[in-house]
Design an enzyme around this catalytic site. Structure first.
Site, PDB file in Angstrom:
ATOM      1  N   ASP A  21       0.829  -1.211   0.000  1.00  0.00           N
ATOM      2  CA  ASP A  21       0.000   0.000   0.000  1.00  0.00           C
ATOM      3  C   ASP A  21       0.863   1.260   0.000  1.00  0.00           C
ATOM      4  O   ASP A  21       1.983   1.260   0.530  1.00  0.00           O
ATOM      5  CB  ASP A  21      -0.926  -0.025   1.232  1.00  0.00           C
ATOM      6  CG  ASP A  21      -2.071   0.961   1.100  1.00  0.00           C
ATOM      7  OD1 ASP A  21      -2.364   1.398  -0.031  1.00  0.00           O
ATOM      8  OD2 ASP A  21      -2.685   1.298   2.128  1.00  0.00           O
ATOM      9  N   HIS A  38       2.470   3.440  -8.970  1.00  0.00           N
ATOM     10  CA  HIS A  38       2.264   2.018  -9.297  1.00  0.00           C
ATOM     11  C   HIS A  38       3.456   1.483 -10.100  1.00  0.00           C
ATOM     12  O   HIS A  38       3.929   0.376  -9.867  1.00  0.00           O
ATOM     13  CB  HIS A  38       0.967   1.829 -10.083  1.00  0.00           C
ATOM     14  CG  HIS A  38      -0.265   2.244  -9.322  1.00  0.00           C
ATOM     15  ND1 HIS A  38      -0.473   1.872  -8.013  1.00  0.00           N
ATOM     16  CD2 HIS A  38      -1.341   2.998  -9.674  1.00  0.00           C
ATOM     17  CE1 HIS A  38      -1.638   2.384  -7.597  1.00  0.00           C
ATOM     18  NE2 HIS A  38      -2.175   3.078  -8.583  1.00  0.00           N
ATOM     19  N   LEU A 132      10.356 -20.440  -4.868  1.00  0.00           N
ATOM     20  CA  LEU A 132       9.307 -19.610  -4.282  1.00  0.00           C
ATOM     21  C   LEU A 132       7.997 -19.680  -5.073  1.00  0.00           C
ATOM     22  O   LEU A 132       8.004 -19.585  -6.294  1.00  0.00           O
ATOM     23  CB  LEU A 132       9.802 -18.155  -4.257  1.00  0.00           C
ATOM     24  CG  LEU A 132       8.801 -17.099  -3.769  1.00  0.00           C
ATOM     25  CD1 LEU A 132       8.618 -17.190  -2.266  1.00  0.00           C
ATOM     26  CD2 LEU A 132       9.268 -15.697  -4.160  1.00  0.00           C
TER      27      LEU A 132
HETATM   28  C1  IPE Z   1      -5.480  -2.664  -0.292  1.00  0.00           C
HETATM   29  O1  IPE Z   1      -5.097  -1.332  -0.430  1.00  0.00           O
HETATM   30  C2  IPE Z   1      -5.441  -3.347  -1.621  1.00  0.00           C
HETATM   31  C3  IPE Z   1      -4.115  -3.500  -2.200  1.00  0.00           C
HETATM   32  C4  IPE Z   1      -2.984  -3.192  -1.640  1.00  0.00           C
HETATM   33  C5  IPE Z   1      -4.088  -4.071  -3.525  1.00  0.00           C
HETATM   34  P1  IPE Z   1      -6.183  -0.171  -0.566  1.00  0.00           P
HETATM   35  O2  IPE Z   1      -5.435   1.110  -0.704  1.00  0.00           O
HETATM   36  O3  IPE Z   1      -7.145  -0.490  -1.646  1.00  0.00           O
HETATM   37  O4  IPE Z   1      -6.937  -0.284   0.835  1.00  0.00           O
HETATM   38  P2  IPE Z   1      -7.809   0.784   1.605  1.00  0.00           P
HETATM   39  O5  IPE Z   1      -8.823   1.317   0.637  1.00  0.00           O
HETATM   40  O6  IPE Z   1      -6.884   1.859   2.045  1.00  0.00           O
HETATM   41  O7  IPE Z   1      -8.379   0.031   2.739  1.00  0.00           O
HETATM   42  C1  IPE Z   2      -1.527   0.293  -3.400  1.00  0.00           C
HETATM   43  O1  IPE Z   2      -1.293   1.668  -3.406  1.00  0.00           O
HETATM   44  C2  IPE Z   2      -1.779  -0.254  -4.793  1.00  0.00           C
HETATM   45  C3  IPE Z   2      -3.175  -0.622  -5.052  1.00  0.00           C
HETATM   46  C4  IPE Z   2      -4.139  -0.620  -4.183  1.00  0.00           C
HETATM   47  C5  IPE Z   2      -3.501  -1.023  -6.427  1.00  0.00           C
HETATM   48  P1  IPE Z   2      -2.483   2.697  -3.426  1.00  0.00           P
HETATM   49  O2  IPE Z   2      -2.845   2.967  -4.857  1.00  0.00           O
HETATM   50  O3  IPE Z   2      -3.600   2.257  -2.587  1.00  0.00           O
HETATM   51  O4  IPE Z   2      -1.797   3.988  -2.822  1.00  0.00           O
HETATM   52  P2  IPE Z   2      -2.399   4.932  -1.696  1.00  0.00           P
HETATM   53  O5  IPE Z   2      -2.787   4.062  -0.547  1.00  0.00           O
HETATM   54  O6  IPE Z   2      -3.567   5.632  -2.296  1.00  0.00           O
HETATM   55  O7  IPE Z   2      -1.290   5.861  -1.353  1.00  0.00           O
HETATM   56 MG    MG Z   3      -4.014   2.431  -0.632  1.00  0.00          MG
END
Ligand code: IPE
Ligand code: IPE
Ligand code: MG
Length: 246
Positions: A21, A38, A132
């Site tokens: 995240d 990303h 892995l």
């Molecule tokens: C969880 O992250 C999903 C992934 C890392 C793929 P999100 O950014 O979607 O989660 P929330 O919305 O903060 O809970």
């Molecule tokens: C995690 O990073 C990747 C996915 C959920 C696809 P985020 O896109 O949720 O990044 P933040 O949490 O908004 O910073």
């Molecule tokens: Mg996120």
């Protein structure tokens, strides 16, 4: 001494799950579009996969795209799907070189056809590998996974294959996407959020949780090793008392 040198190889978690995240915030902090985050997150994935493989971790399961992530702006969803397609294709050679077996869990039929195809191709090609097991959770929802298991078992009861009393934890687990995998002993979440976001709810019942404020694009194998070290310092009691588990 580096974190890696301090790790007790006899006490490695077999399965590590990661909630990757913070990509969007990382990019925003640099004045860039979220998708830039990303793209940089892929570099972290590469390094962490290699780091886990080097150490001898058996299973690494990465939360890559949640069922709820479909609700993001179309522009971002499309960009992530494009990134997935190009990355999976580009990484096959490296996965083969590193003896990594690719796997995926989630409602994969929701993925764009091109993405599903690249994924199936990579899974097929790497299926001969013995190192892995790298599992990508894609279009994944733990509640859906659990509900689907309940539906599968209910159908078997209805057609007389099964009695309700025959259902036990093992049978239930065999109906989850993660059938055949050990449950994660360690769950890591980056970006300073303290939540599970519908990830592996059944499987993490007794996992050790590790939260770091680092944003995913800044996370590298040393950070993974630091988390493993932290895990190794904990006492896992499974409901018992300290004297029993020592
Ligand atoms: C969880 O992250 C999903 C992934 C890392 C793929 P999100 O950014 O979607 O989660 P929330 O919305 O903060 O809970
Ligand atoms: C995690 O990073 C990747 C996915 C959920 C696809 P985020 O896109 O949720 O990044 P933040 O949490 O908004 O910073
Ligand atoms: Mg996120």
């Amino acid at each position: 001494m580096s974190y890696k040198d301090q790790i007790d190889l006899q006490k490695l978690p077999r399965h590590i799950a990661v909630i990757m995240d913070g990509n969007g915030r990382w990019a925003k902090g640099k004045g860039k579009l979220r998708i830039f985050g990303h793209h940089n997150g892929v570099l972290s994935v590469r390094d962490v996969v290699e780091g886990a493989g080097d150490l001898g971790i058996e299973y690494l399961t990465l939360y890559t795209f949640s069922a709820e992530n479909w609700n993001r702006p179309t522009f971002e969803v499309n960009a992530i799907m494009e990134l997935l397609i190009s990355t999976i294709n580009k990484e096959i050679a490296k996965l083969m070189k590193n003896n990594v077996r690719l796997n995926a869990i989630g409602d994969l039929n929701q993925l764009p056809a091109k993405c599903h195809k690249e994924l199936s191709n990579a899974i097929e090609k790497t299926s001969v590998n013995t190192g892995l097991v790298l599992t990508l959770a894609l279009s994944y929802s733990s509640r859906q996974e659990i509900m689907q298991a309940a539906i599968n078992l209910a159908a078997k009861v209805q057609n007389g294959e099964l009695q309700p009393g025959d259902i036990d934890e093992k049978m239930f687990e065999d109906n989850l996407y993660t059938a055949g995998m050990p449950n994660p002993e360690l769950l890591i979440r980056t970006s300073g959020e303290y939540r599970i976001s519908n990830y592996l709810l059944w499987q993490i019942a007794y996992a050790e949780l590790y939260f770091t404020s680092k944003l995913w694009p800044d996370f590298r194998r040393e950070d993974l090793y630091e988390a493993i070290l932290d895990y190794q310092k904990r006492e896992r009691r499974f409901g018992m008392i300290s004297e029993q588990v020592n």
